[in-house]
Write an enzyme that holds these catalytic residues in place. Sequence first.
Site, PDB file in Angstrom:
ATOM      1  N   ASP A 179       0.732   3.603   2.421  1.00 16.72           N
ATOM      2  CA  ASP A 179       0.560   4.194   3.743  1.00 16.72           C
ATOM      3  C   ASP A 179      -0.623   5.170   3.663  1.00 16.72           C
ATOM      4  O   ASP A 179      -1.641   4.842   3.053  1.00 16.72           O
ATOM      5  CB  ASP A 179       1.858   4.862   4.212  1.00 16.72           C
ATOM      6  N   ASP A 194       0.847  -1.201   0.000  1.00 19.20           N
ATOM      7  CA  ASP A 194       0.000   0.000   0.000  1.00 19.20           C
ATOM      8  C   ASP A 194       0.875   1.241   0.000  1.00 19.20           C
ATOM      9  O   ASP A 194       2.104   1.151   0.063  1.00 19.20           O
ATOM     10  CB  ASP A 194      -0.892   0.001   1.250  1.00 19.20           C
TER      11      ASP A 194
END
Length: 288
Positions: free
Chosen positions: A210, A208
């Site tokens: 973050d 991802d």
Amino acid sequence: MQTMIGVIGGSGVYDIAGLEGASWVKVKTPWGAPSDEVLVGRLGGLPIAFLPRHGRGHVHSPSSVPYRANIDALKRLGVTDVVAVSACGSFRESYAPGDFVLVDQYIDRTFAREKSFFGPGCVAHVSLAHPTCPRLSAHCAAAGRAAGVTVHDGGTYLAMEGPQFSTLAESRLYRSWGCDVIGMTGMPEAKLAREAELCYASVAMVTDYDSWHPDHGAVDITQIVATLGANAANARALITALPALLGASRAPCPHGCDRALDHALITAPAARDASLLAKLDAVAGRVL
């Protein structure tokens, strides 16, 4: 010396299929029980030991992982080279979900973990200027690319305590520091591997962005879990390619990882605590 690969599996990587003569073995350490039993066998003709960092079923949080016991157990089994696989968030647009990053630097922001095998009664200071092994990392990068993975050579890993993900302000701060990825398990694992004189490579698997990325919003655990599946398959492919690259004969590490304690012990021999020395039999036996 015989090469023996130790693999620490992170989120989504709880076993390795295809090991010859595979069996789960219980390893006792003076630092308590490891995260789980260790899967030992042979892969590509080389002995290998696999340890799921969070335990099968993912029972350990990042803060409760018994890092000292895990590293001791691998050293006790004869491991020479540790490949640590972990999930991470990315602070860079070009480090996309599904990419692998070969970490070469850390900023340690953890605070609730035991970070050293040494202490009162036997003080030691190892160099951590270059906390991962360039030789082993290069082999991991080559193995990842052979498996068709996008691999980034080098990156700074921000180790946070967790288990919560970052606030937006924290995410922006860590980006401003020049960090490339963020995770919850890279420290103190790398520090302990250095104290145990083990070559250590960190394969950080991006799941991802973050919380900093304006087009992706906050970290979504469902998104992470979906990416973990593909990352786990690629991690297994990377590991399968490693034995041919490392080879059976283990020469001394050109970067000195396996000699990290040569000048590290500070406590005079006569002043060393016998009970602590007994606990250090595996990780520091070469110099004690």
